[in-house]
Write an enzyme that holds these catalytic residues in place. Structure first.
Site, PDB file in Angstrom:
ATOM      1  CG  ASP A 189      -9.869   0.843  -0.953  1.00  0.00           C
ATOM      2  OD1 ASP A 189      -8.996   1.052  -1.710  1.00  0.00           O
ATOM      3  OD2 ASP A 189      -9.922   0.821   0.425  1.00  0.00           O
ATOM      4  CG  ASP A 241      -2.249   0.373   0.719  1.00  0.00           C
ATOM      5  OD1 ASP A 241      -2.451   1.474  -0.067  1.00  0.00           O
ATOM      6  OD2 ASP A 241      -3.417   0.188   1.709  1.00  0.00           O
ATOM      7  CE1 TYR A 294      -2.314   6.210  -0.524  1.00  0.00           C
ATOM      8  CE2 TYR A 294      -2.163   3.908  -1.915  1.00  0.00           C
ATOM      9  CZ  TYR A 294      -2.636   4.762  -0.841  1.00  0.00           C
ATOM     10  OH  TYR A 294      -3.404   4.147   0.189  1.00  0.00           O
ATOM     11  CD  GLU A 308      -3.526  -0.354  -3.081  1.00  0.00           C
ATOM     12  OE1 GLU A 308      -4.035   0.618  -2.906  1.00  0.00           O
ATOM     13  OE2 GLU A 308      -3.797  -1.566  -2.732  1.00  0.00           O
ATOM     14  CD1 TRP A 309       3.928   4.964  -7.624  1.00  0.00           C
ATOM     15  CD2 TRP A 309       5.079   3.170  -8.465  1.00  0.00           C
ATOM     16  NE1 TRP A 309       5.132   5.403  -8.063  1.00  0.00           N
ATOM     17  CE2 TRP A 309       5.968   4.500  -8.579  1.00  0.00           C
ATOM     18  CE3 TRP A 309       5.746   1.897  -8.918  1.00  0.00           C
ATOM     19  CZ2 TRP A 309       7.298   4.338  -9.275  1.00  0.00           C
ATOM     20  CZ3 TRP A 309       7.043   1.766  -9.418  1.00  0.00           C
ATOM     21  CH2 TRP A 309       7.626   2.994  -9.737  1.00  0.00           C
ATOM     22  N   PRO A 310       0.114   3.987  -8.665  1.00  0.00           N
ATOM     23  CG  PRO A 310      -1.056   2.761 -10.230  1.00  0.00           C
ATOM     24  CD  PRO A 310       0.026   2.525  -9.302  1.00  0.00           C
TER      25      PRO A 310
END
Length: 407
Positions: A218, A157, A194, A190-192
């Site tokens: 989500d 995350d 954020y 979840e990189w892109p």
């Protein structure tokens, strides 16, 4: 149709090199606790609903005994809230000793003995989204720890990362650290998601480090959530579709089929559209008490075959006509998966007609093709030629999923 032409051209271009760790050659499939069980930690008051060793061993037993493993769901994944509040005296992550008395190694052995694989969760920042210890400053140590426990997937995350530079550095470093362990571990990022509020993600780079990645909020157990994910994906498909392929996938988040918020037609829509989008299929539900209808849908072999098609192309929306949407996905063997989605939320079933010449840039049914309906029920529609038109009846918020194979 004109809007789909540049997208089809982009699909013919070479995709960016995927993370070379040998896994996720098709979209990963499994079960993930978060949407259904959240951060339940009170095992005294709610023993069957808390995040605990018991929850995962019981779910593993069901996955092995009731056909989930054979259907392709192989990853049993722990999300946030599994860890103890602090690291041990050597700086290592550890499971909460009350809820996971045997630790993660024993749980991994239990899961592996049932022919399944274990996934775990951590965070690029110094704390997870729920406030448990994150991996910042410990990327290499945590990767080694996960590998020593026998972990097969890491969901990483992006909470509490501090800055975009630290976020990117953390995702890169954990990827390299996981590969360095020598254990094949699926890396879920979840990189892109954020990055997007501040800058456009560089998907070429992300695919070099991650096996799949979240782009959007989500998922919730509601039709509004499913609808918003689909609309966001369609609006951004020019950048998303061309990057997806074996080893790296766009992740629209969990399947919530079998829970409380979706009607039957909406559950059919989620399953059909996740197959069209070449999405990782991670259920978040209670497999110990799931309806026969939801089980049939989630284990549907024809839908899963579309999702797992070895060509590895992500599908895309061809057109939107009032409340109808027409999507297609190129498949191996000169076939296409086709979805007709009806977004209206009032009234009854309606018909949508389209020419088969509309599909595959005119090639899907040239000179002829067989058409098979897969959802909401399975039946053959026979042989058609490339100038034929199909009329599809679709329920409100429902989807009809077809497989069109050139002859």
């Amino acid at each position: 149709m004109a809007a789909a032409v540049p997208l089809l051209c982009a699909l013919l271009l070479a995709a960016a090199a995927a993370l070379e760790n040998g896994v996720a050659r098709t979209p990963p499939m499994g079960w993930l606790h978060w949407e259904r069980f959240l951060c339940g930690t009170d095992c005294t008051a709610q023993p069957r609903r808390c995040v605990s060793e018991q929850l995962f061993t019981e779910m593993a037993d069901v996955m092995a005994a009731e056909g989930w493993r054979e259907a392709g769901y192989q990853y049993l994944c722990i999300d946030d809230c599994w860890a103890a509040p602090t690291r041990d005296e050597r700086g290592r992550l550890r499971a909460d000793p009350r809820r996971f008395p045997g630790g993660i190694r024993r749980l991994a052995d239990y899961v592996h003995a049932r022919g399944l694989k274990l996934g775990i969760y951590s965070d690029v920042g110094n704390k997870t989204c729920a406030g448990f210890p994150g991996s910042y400053g410990h990327y290499e140590l945590d990767a080694q720890t996960f590998a020593s426990w026998g972990v097969d997937l890491l969901k990483f995350d992006g909470c509490n990362s501090g800055s975009l530079e630290l976020l990117a550095e953390g995702y890169r470093r954990m990827s390299l650290a996981l590969n360095k362990t020598g254990r094949p571990i699926v890396y879920s990022c979840e990189w892109p998601f954020y990055l997007r509020p501040m800058q456009q993600p560089n998907y070429t780079e992300i695919k070099q480090y991650c096996n799949h990645w979240r782009n959007f909020f989500d998922v919730y157990d509601s039709w509004n959530s499913i609808k918003s994910i689909l609309e966001w994906t369609a609006l951004h498909q020019d950048s998303l579709v061309k990057i997806a392929g074996p080893g790296g996938w766009n992740d629209p988040d969990m399947l919530v089929i079998g829970n409380f918020g979706l009607s039957w037609d909406q559950a059919v829509t989620q399953m059909a559209m996740w197959a069209i989008m070449a999405a990782p299929l991670f259920m978040s539900n209670d497999l110990r008490r799931i309806s026969p209808e939801a089980k049939w849908l989630l284990q549907n072999k024809e839908v899963i075959a579309i999702n797992q098609d070895p060509l590895g192309r992500q599908g895309y929306r061809i057109t939107k006509d009032k409340n109808f949407e027409l999507w297609e996905r190129p498949l191996s063997g000169r076939a296409y998966a086709v979805a007709v989605l009806y977004q209206q939320e009032i009234g009854g079933p309606q018909n949508f007609s389209f020419s088969l010449a509309f599909l595959g840039n005119g090639l899907a049914c040239n000179p002829a093709c067989s058409v098979r309906q897969i959802l909401p029920s399975s039946r053959d529609w026979g042989v058609h030629n490339w100038v034929s038109s199909l009329s599809v009846e679709v329920n409100p918020t429902g989807t009809v999923l077809l497989r069109v194979a050139a002859l």
